[in-house]
Design a protein around this motif. Structure first.
Motif, PDB file in Angstrom:
ATOM      1  N   ILE A   1      78.805  29.827  -8.644  1.00  0.00           N
ATOM      2  CA  ILE A   1      78.102  30.707  -9.591  1.00  0.00           C
ATOM      3  C   ILE A   1      76.918  29.981 -10.199  1.00  0.00           C
ATOM      4  N   SER A   2      77.169  28.770 -10.665  1.00  0.00           N
ATOM      5  CA  SER A   2      76.111  27.988 -11.298  1.00  0.00           C
ATOM      6  C   SER A   2      74.966  27.725 -10.329  1.00  0.00           C
ATOM      7  N   ASN A   3      75.295  27.364  -9.097  1.00  0.00           N
ATOM      8  CA  ASN A   3      74.262  27.074  -8.099  1.00  0.00           C
ATOM      9  C   ASN A   3      73.432  28.315  -7.783  1.00  0.00           C
ATOM     10  N   ALA A   4      74.077  29.476  -7.707  1.00  0.00           N
ATOM     11  CA  ALA A   4      73.348  30.714  -7.405  1.00  0.00           C
ATOM     12  C   ALA A   4      72.291  30.999  -8.469  1.00  0.00           C
ATOM     13  N   PHE A   5      72.645  30.828  -9.738  1.00  0.00           N
ATOM     14  CA  PHE A   5      71.678  31.071 -10.809  1.00  0.00           C
ATOM     15  C   PHE A   5      70.599  29.987 -10.853  1.00  0.00           C
ATOM     16  N   LEU A   6      70.955  28.772 -10.478  1.00  0.00           N
ATOM     17  CA  LEU A   6      69.954  27.695 -10.451  1.00  0.00           C
ATOM     18  C   LEU A   6      68.926  27.916  -9.342  1.00  0.00           C
ATOM     19  N   VAL A   7      69.373  28.437  -8.209  1.00  0.00           N
ATOM     20  CA  VAL A   7      68.435  28.758  -7.126  1.00  0.00           C
ATOM     21  C   VAL A   7      67.501  29.886  -7.567  1.00  0.00           C
ATOM     22  N   LEU A   8      68.058  30.883  -8.268  1.00  0.00           N
ATOM     23  CA  LEU A   8      67.213  31.945  -8.823  1.00  0.00           C
ATOM     24  C   LEU A   8      66.211  31.368  -9.822  1.00  0.00           C
ATOM     25  N   ALA A   9      66.661  30.414 -10.619  1.00  0.00           N
ATOM     26  CA  ALA A   9      65.782  29.776 -11.605  1.00  0.00           C
ATOM     27  C   ALA A   9      64.644  29.038 -10.909  1.00  0.00           C
ATOM     28  N   LEU A  10      64.969  28.305  -9.842  1.00  0.00           N
ATOM     29  CA  LEU A  10      63.944  27.565  -9.102  1.00  0.00           C
ATOM     30  C   LEU A  10      62.939  28.521  -8.476  1.00  0.00           C
ATOM     31  N   TRP A  11      63.433  29.608  -7.899  1.00  0.00           N
ATOM     32  CA  TRP A  11      62.555  30.625  -7.304  1.00  0.00           C
ATOM     33  C   TRP A  11      61.588  31.169  -8.364  1.00  0.00           C
ATOM     34  N   ASN A  12      62.120  31.529  -9.513  1.00  0.00           N
ATOM     35  CA  ASN A  12      61.295  32.092 -10.578  1.00  0.00           C
ATOM     36  C   ASN A  12      60.307  31.069 -11.118  1.00  0.00           C
TER      37      ASN A  12
ATOM     38  N   LYS B   1      54.726  33.446 -19.331  1.00  0.00           N
ATOM     39  CA  LYS B   1      55.733  33.426 -20.398  1.00  0.00           C
ATOM     40  C   LYS B   1      57.013  34.132 -19.965  1.00  0.00           C
ATOM     41  N   ALA B   2      56.869  35.249 -19.275  1.00  0.00           N
ATOM     42  CA  ALA B   2      58.048  35.988 -18.800  1.00  0.00           C
ATOM     43  C   ALA B   2      58.829  35.152 -17.791  1.00  0.00           C
ATOM     44  N   LYS B   3      58.125  34.454 -16.921  1.00  0.00           N
ATOM     45  CA  LYS B   3      58.794  33.640 -15.903  1.00  0.00           C
ATOM     46  C   LYS B   3      59.507  32.443 -16.530  1.00  0.00           C
ATOM     47  N   ILE B   4      58.890  31.834 -17.534  1.00  0.00           N
ATOM     48  CA  ILE B   4      59.537  30.722 -18.241  1.00  0.00           C
ATOM     49  C   ILE B   4      60.799  31.214 -18.939  1.00  0.00           C
ATOM     50  N   PHE B   5      60.686  32.377 -19.564  1.00  0.00           N
ATOM     51  CA  PHE B   5      61.838  32.958 -20.265  1.00  0.00           C
ATOM     52  C   PHE B   5      62.971  33.276 -19.290  1.00  0.00           C
ATOM     53  N   ASN B   6      62.641  33.923 -18.178  1.00  0.00           N
ATOM     54  CA  ASN B   6      63.664  34.285 -17.191  1.00  0.00           C
ATOM     55  C   ASN B   6      64.336  33.053 -16.600  1.00  0.00           C
ATOM     56  N   THR B   7      63.533  32.038 -16.294  1.00  0.00           N
ATOM     57  CA  THR B   7      64.086  30.803 -15.737  1.00  0.00           C
ATOM     58  C   THR B   7      65.043  30.148 -16.710  1.00  0.00           C
ATOM     59  N   SER B   8      64.658  30.108 -17.977  1.00  0.00           N
ATOM     60  CA  SER B   8      65.513  29.500 -19.002  1.00  0.00           C
ATOM     61  C   SER B   8      66.826  30.260 -19.140  1.00  0.00           C
ATOM     62  N   MET B   9      66.764  31.583 -19.033  1.00  0.00           N
ATOM     63  CA  MET B   9      67.980  32.389 -19.104  1.00  0.00           C
ATOM     64  C   MET B   9      68.890  32.122 -17.910  1.00  0.00           C
ATOM     65  N   TYR B  10      68.302  32.024 -16.724  1.00  0.00           N
ATOM     66  CA  TYR B  10      69.100  31.726 -15.529  1.00  0.00           C
ATOM     67  C   TYR B  10      69.822  30.387 -15.678  1.00  0.00           C
ATOM     68  N   ILE B  11      69.111  29.401 -16.193  1.00  0.00           N
ATOM     69  CA  ILE B  11      69.726  28.077 -16.380  1.00  0.00           C
ATOM     70  C   ILE B  11      70.805  28.143 -17.447  1.00  0.00           C
ATOM     71  N   GLY B  12      70.547  28.899 -18.509  1.00  0.00           N
ATOM     72  CA  GLY B  12      71.551  29.074 -19.554  1.00  0.00           C
ATOM     73  C   GLY B  12      72.816  29.740 -19.027  1.00  0.00           C
ATOM     74  N   ILE B  13      72.662  30.772 -18.180  1.00  0.00           N
ATOM     75  CA  ILE B  13      73.824  31.437 -17.581  1.00  0.00           C
ATOM     76  C   ILE B  13      74.554  30.481 -16.652  1.00  0.00           C
ATOM     77  N   ALA B  14      73.793  29.691 -15.888  1.00  0.00           N
ATOM     78  CA  ALA B  14      74.408  28.702 -14.988  1.00  0.00           C
ATOM     79  C   ALA B  14      75.240  27.690 -15.772  1.00  0.00           C
ATOM     80  N   SER B  15      74.758  27.326 -16.964  1.00  0.00           N
ATOM     81  CA  SER B  15      75.479  26.340 -17.772  1.00  0.00           C
ATOM     82  C   SER B  15      76.782  26.899 -18.341  1.00  0.00           C
ATOM     83  N   LEU B  16      76.883  28.229 -18.446  1.00  0.00           N
ATOM     84  CA  LEU B  16      78.143  28.834 -18.893  1.00  0.00           C
ATOM     85  C   LEU B  16      79.242  28.627 -17.859  1.00  0.00           C
TER      86      LEU B  16
END
Length: 306
Positions: free
Chosen positions: A96-107, A118-133
């Motif tokens: 799960i964590s890796n899937a969101f991190l790959v999405l973060a890298l793509w974004n 700004k939107a891309k930075i925000f989305n990437t940060s959210m993906y990483i935050g979800i991955a950390s959960l």
């Protein structure tokens, strides 16, 4: 010949690699002890999707940003590296964590387009935050966001604040979830994992083999990548630097991971697959390249079968 086959980018290539990955994850679950139950079957299907879909996103990342040639060497390398880590293939939190991190890298790499930064930075940060959960120390990849801001738009001070806002939003949603289903606030102390520098588990024979192969690949592929770096187009160098930083952060997570069972090495696979593609795309003897690809394909089975 396999070298000619993987130098092309056709639908059959993705299907073959996906089937190969399906065999690897199936064998990993069987080796661990798969119980035929409804819940286990659904979890396995979920694990397969979380394993294979990031492979397709990784290919898109490599092709869209001109990081590799128009072939499927990157996803082959990704399948090989992850196949060397069977413990990660049976770890749902890692997948799960890796899937969101790959999405973060793509974004994150889309920042090069200089549109909706700004939107891309925000989305990437959210993906990483979800991955950390799912796996707490994946939050370390937030450093990659700040590195990208430094490379693409460092003068706008708002960009440096946005990652914290993205994490705060994830924290608020996590609180909403726990209040709704568990009638309690999200526990920050349970969220944060400790740090450990113990590598005793790596000394077990089968784990030592996985760690050894991955370590050799890091040293060998990264050396070639750095040698070839000066020849890369100038417009791709900031992205290539981010890939190197991503690899360094993944290694850092491995070093501090509280429970080292080689599944944490999974985060190394994405950046190292891109870096290792440089080696497969080099001009050298065709027969040697053919042997290399066969070794990459067959080596994971030495762990899964023995």
């Amino acid at each position: 010949m396999l070298s000619s086959f993987f130098s092309k980018s056709k639908p059959i290539n993705y299907i073959i690699v996906a089937l190969y990955m399906l065999i690897l994850i199936g064998m990993a679950h069987y080796k661990k002890g798969f119980v035929v139950e409804i819940s286990s079957i659904f979890l396995f299907i979920g694990a397969v999707l979380l394993y294979i879909l990031p492979m397709l996103i990784l290919h898109f990342i490599a092709q869209r940003n001109d990081l590799t040639n128009k072939g499927t060497h990157t996803i082959l390398m990704y399948a090989f590296l992850t196949g060397m880590l069977p413990n990660s293939l049976t770890s749902f939190p890692i997948l799960i964590s890796n899937a969101f991190l790959v999405l973060a890298l793509w974004n994150l790499l889309l920042l090069r387009n200089e549109k909706q930064i700004k939107a891309k930075i925000f989305n990437t940060s959210m993906y990483i935050g979800i991955a950390s959960l799912s796996y707490f120390w994946s939050i370390g990849f937030l450093v990659l966001v700040f590195a990208a801001i430094f490379y693409f738009e460092p003068k706008n001070y708002r960009n440096w604040i946005i990652p914290m806002v993205g994490l705060l939003v994830v924290y608020l949603f996590a609180n909403c979830f726990t209040l709704l289903f568990y009638d309690s606030f999200f526990s920050f102390y349970e969220y944060v994992d400790p740090v450990s520098f113990s590598f005793q588990y790596y000394l077990i024979e089968d784990q030592l083999f996985s760690v050894g192969i991955v370590s050799i690949c890091i040293l060998f592929f990264l050396s070639i990548f750095l040698i070839k770096f000066s020849r890369k187009p100038a417009n791709t160098k900031p992205i290539l630097r981010l890939i190197i930083i991503c690899l360094i952060l993944a290694i850092g997570i491995v070093i501090i991971a509280p429970q080292k069972n080689t599944s944490e090495l999974f985060f190394i696979a994405t950046p190292l697959a891109i870096i290792g593609t440089t080696y497969l795309e080099m001009e050298y003897h065709q027969f040697a390249k053919e042997i290399n690809i066969w070794v990459f394909l067959l080596l994971p089975f030495t762990i899964l079968l023995f």
